[in-house]
Design an enzyme around this catalytic site. Structure first.
Site, mmCIF file in Angstrom:
data_model
loop_
_atom_site.group_PDB
_atom_site.id
_atom_site.type_symbol
_atom_site.label_atom_id
_atom_site.label_comp_id
_atom_site.label_asym_id
_atom_site.label_seq_id
_atom_site.Cartn_x
_atom_site.Cartn_y
_atom_site.Cartn_z
ATOM 1 N N ILE A 145 0.681 -1.305 0.008
ATOM 2 C CA ILE A 145 -0.054 0.042 0.016
ATOM 3 C C ILE A 145 0.884 1.278 -0.096
ATOM 4 O O ILE A 145 0.498 2.474 0.167
ATOM 5 C CB ILE A 145 -0.897 0.014 1.119
ATOM 6 C CG1 ILE A 145 -0.193 -0.204 2.466
ATOM 7 C CG2 ILE A 145 -1.886 -1.044 1.045
ATOM 8 C CD1 ILE A 145 -1.046 0.130 3.783
ATOM 9 N N GLY A 146 2.330 1.068 0.018
ATOM 10 C CA GLY A 146 2.953 2.414 -0.097
ATOM 11 C C GLY A 146 4.367 2.107 -0.499
ATOM 12 O O GLY A 146 4.746 0.876 -0.214
ATOM 13 N N SER A 189 11.621 6.206 -0.352
ATOM 14 C CA SER A 189 13.062 5.912 -0.391
ATOM 15 C C SER A 189 13.429 5.175 1.001
ATOM 16 O O SER A 189 14.332 4.577 1.018
ATOM 17 C CB SER A 189 13.750 7.487 -0.185
ATOM 18 O OG SER A 189 13.180 8.054 0.901
ATOM 19 N N PHE A 190 12.444 5.320 2.062
ATOM 20 C CA PHE A 190 12.588 4.478 3.458
ATOM 21 C C PHE A 190 12.315 2.996 3.162
ATOM 22 O O PHE A 190 12.851 2.207 3.659
ATOM 23 C CB PHE A 190 11.572 5.064 4.208
ATOM 24 C CG PHE A 190 10.065 4.886 3.952
ATOM 25 C CD1 PHE A 190 9.455 3.640 4.156
ATOM 26 C CD2 PHE A 190 9.529 5.898 3.214
ATOM 27 C CE1 PHE A 190 8.148 3.514 3.623
ATOM 28 C CE2 PHE A 190 8.056 5.620 2.763
ATOM 29 C CZ PHE A 190 7.475 4.423 3.121
ATOM 30 N N GLY A 191 11.644 2.414 1.999
ATOM 31 C CA GLY A 191 11.194 1.180 1.942
ATOM 32 C C GLY A 191 9.783 0.919 1.605
ATOM 33 O O GLY A 191 9.197 1.801 0.577
ATOM 34 N N LYS A 234 5.519 -1.892 8.112
ATOM 35 C CA LYS A 234 6.385 -1.097 7.427
ATOM 36 C C LYS A 234 7.943 -1.685 7.271
ATOM 37 O O LYS A 234 8.349 -2.272 8.381
ATOM 38 C CB LYS A 234 6.749 0.169 7.849
ATOM 39 C CG LYS A 234 7.480 1.212 7.339
ATOM 40 C CD LYS A 234 7.706 2.739 8.152
ATOM 41 C CE LYS A 234 6.623 3.457 8.084
ATOM 42 N NZ LYS A 234 7.088 4.645 8.836
ATOM 43 N N ASP A 289 7.475 16.483 12.690
ATOM 44 C CA ASP A 289 7.122 16.656 11.233
ATOM 45 C C ASP A 289 5.683 16.527 11.180
ATOM 46 O O ASP A 289 5.114 15.585 10.409
ATOM 47 C CB ASP A 289 7.851 15.453 10.644
ATOM 48 C CG ASP A 289 7.593 15.735 8.838
ATOM 49 O OD1 ASP A 289 7.488 16.700 8.554
ATOM 50 O OD2 ASP A 289 7.930 14.517 8.333
#
Length: 218
Positions: free
Chosen positions: A24-25, A28-30, A47, A145
């Site tokens: 679902i996503g 750059s993080f994975g 994640k 953030d």
């Protein structure tokens, strides 16, 4: 890395006790997957952040930080953490699944329909975000953030604050100094590279409130 396996007579991809339903996503993080925990029939989010050759990998450091901070939080308006584990050269963080997606996407959808949010809906979002943020601040944690993309929604449109990858725990100091965040939501003190505290999160919350009312950034 995922493994092929079998569950209830069907071929599936699995990792530990989790059956992969869909991706679902990605970034750059994975990767982010919707998963089901075996024998519980509970939908969760996994994640997955890959290791790299460099031990100082920024995304990995932020992911470990997010897992550490999430493990200390338990509030109705903060994304619930279940566990994290390192396997197959990946850090895996298992969290609550929010069926409503993120607030930014929800506002974009409403804007495309030419529908402004009703005042009572704005108040609901704002009050729930305030309660969740107050809880985080009581734990001496700065989000750093906060933005509409990091506010997630349940099926019934309840708020869940998430993505605490760059959050900071204030231990023996009352201020943070690192220049970090998303430009639209940065407080004046961060932009001027001055020490800042939880009031910078409150500034970002105000920016989100403006966004709820206008579908624009202040």
């Amino acid at each position: 890395m995922l493994e092929n396996g079998e569950y209830e007579g069907k071929k599936v991809q699995i990792i530990r006790d989790y059956i992969i339903k869909e991706r679902i996503g990605a970034g750059s993080f994975g990767l982010v997957y919707k998963v089901i925990k075996k024998k519980q029939n509970r939908i969760l989010v996994l994640k997955q952040i890959p290791f790299t050759v460099n031990s100082d990998n920024k995304e990995m450091e932020e992911a470990r930080n997010e897992a550490h901070i999430l493990s200390q939080l338990n509030n109705l308006y903060v994304v619930k953490y279940y566990e994290s584990f390192e396997e197959f050269n990946n850090l895996n963080i298992v969290m609550e699944y929010c069926e409503g997606g993120d607030l930014c996407s929800y506002l974009t959808k409403m804007k495309n329909k030419n529908q402004m949010l009703q005042e009572k809906q704005i108040w609901k979002f704002f009050i729930e975000m305030s309660i969740g943020l107050h809880y985080i601040h009581q734990k001496k944690i700065l989000h750093r953030d906060l933005k509409s993309m990091n506010i997630f929604l349940t099926k019934s449109l309840d708020v869940k604050i998430g993505d605490l990858g760059v959050a900071k725990i204030l231990k023996n100091t009352l201020h943070a100094h690192t220049f970090i965040g998303t430009p639209y939501y940065l407080s004046p003190e961060i932009l001027e590279e001055m020490p800042y505290n939880d009031k910078s999160d409150v500034w970002a919350l105000g920016c989100i409130l403006y966004e709820l009312c206008t579908y624009k950034h202040p």
